[in-house]
Design an enzyme around this catalytic site. Structure first.
Site, PDB file in Angstrom:
ATOM      1  N   TYR A 115       0.834  -1.201   0.000  1.00 39.70           N
ATOM      2  CA  TYR A 115       0.000   0.000   0.000  1.00 39.70           C
ATOM      3  C   TYR A 115       0.871   1.255   0.000  1.00 39.70           C
ATOM      4  O   TYR A 115       0.699   2.149  -0.838  1.00 39.70           O
ATOM      5  CB  TYR A 115      -0.924   0.004   1.223  1.00 39.70           C
ATOM      6  N   LYS A 145       1.513   4.055  -2.989  1.00 39.77           N
ATOM      7  CA  LYS A 145       1.257   5.482  -2.787  1.00 39.77           C
ATOM      8  C   LYS A 145       2.492   6.327  -3.090  1.00 39.77           C
ATOM      9  O   LYS A 145       2.386   7.454  -3.580  1.00 39.77           O
ATOM     10  CB  LYS A 145       0.752   5.736  -1.368  1.00 39.77           C
ATOM     11  N   THR A 176     -13.434   4.836   6.008  1.00 35.95           N
ATOM     12  CA  THR A 176     -13.798   3.969   4.898  1.00 35.95           C
ATOM     13  C   THR A 176     -13.381   2.547   5.241  1.00 35.95           C
ATOM     14  O   THR A 176     -12.763   2.285   6.265  1.00 35.95           O
ATOM     15  CB  THR A 176     -13.073   4.395   3.597  1.00 35.95           C
TER      16      THR A 176
END
Length: 281
Positions: free
Chosen positions: A165, A169, A200
């Protein structure tokens, strides 16, 4: 003639907020979505909220480069220019490493490679004044990109979901910086938006430490609308007209350190990614 605004992951929490804001400005909104059922529900909400019925759902799966190519080809056939492109979709794996049909670790494909290909394919439909915004994250600071493991497995060595992740990014941030330099003379702006910690599915997992995650993030957590605000400003505000190649959080530009602005991998990452997507360009 209405201009097109494309938002990937518009069926999600922040994506639908971004699509709502753009629809309120009268754009022809294209919800680039994987979950079509959820997108239909969000589409009606966006129409009800904005009063703009010119909201369209188009399927895309950023974990399948063939669908990215098909999506872009459909857009290229249209007469309307692409005024706004919001590279919003993002995932954080919950159940271990998954490799896509293209041989790419899924987090890297959805968060970076799919958006790289989509953006590259759509640039010919853009004109002076068009805006591109990529959703990134402060986790880029933890990113470490090594080849070929970055594409093939998401990270080098032990797999933990935060590794691919943060690597993805960092990659989307470096891509955005380089693309901004390439498109500056064309009058197309390209910027990064960091939403902060947002409520989220990415931060709420169905695992034993969910309660710990919530307790840790409650003091700083933002609603999807709050998280989307920075991206919305970069897409729509006249105050940032001409601003390009910047990293933004909480609706303000955050100066990046020289080691990122002149990162030694900026050019190599571009070249390596070109090799990965070449047959789709």
């Amino acid at each position: 003639m209405k201009k097109i605004a494309i938002i990937t992951g518009a069926d999600g929490c922040m994506g639908s907020e971004i699509a709502r804001a753009v629809a309120m400005k009268g754009y022809h909104v294209i919800m680039a979505s994987k979950n079509i059922g959820r997108a239909r529900l969000k589409r009606q909400w966006i129409i009800d909220e904005s009063g703009n019925s010119d909201v369209e759902i188009m399927p895309i799966d950023l974990a399948s480069l063939a669908t990215v190519k098909e999506f872009a080809e459909n857009i290229l056939k249209r007469e309307e220019p692409v005024a706004l492109l919001m590279n919003n979709s993002g995932i954080l794996e919950q159940e271990g490493r998954t490799i896509t049909v293209d041989g790419i670790e899924r987090t890297v494909s959805v968060n970076y490679v799919g958006h790289y290909l989509l953006t590259r394919l759509l640039i010919p439909k853009m004109e002076r004044g068009s805006r591109i915004v990529s959703m990134t994250s402060l986790t880029y600071k933890w990113g470490r990109i090594f080849f070929p493991s970055f594409f093939e497995t998401g990270c080098r060595g032990f797999f933990w979901r935060i590794f691919p992740y943060s690597n993805s990014k960092l990659a989307i941030t470096l891509f955005t910086l380089k693309l901004a330099r390439q498109l500056k003379d064309k009058g197309i702006t390209v910027n990064c938006a960091d939403p902060g910690v947002v409520a989220t599915d990415i931060i709420y997992f169905k695992m034993w430490f969910d309660c710990l995650t919530r307790a840790l993030f409650v003091p700083v957590i933002r609603t999807p609308r709050q998280g989307a605000a920075t991206a919305i400003r970069l897409l729509l505000s006249p105050e940032v007209e001409g601003q390009t190649g910047t990293f933004n959080i909480s609706c303000h530009e955050k100066k990046l350190k020289k080691k990122y602005l002149q990162h030694p991998l900026i050019d190599q990452l571009w070249e390596k990614t070109e090799d990965v997507v070449r047959k789709f360009l």
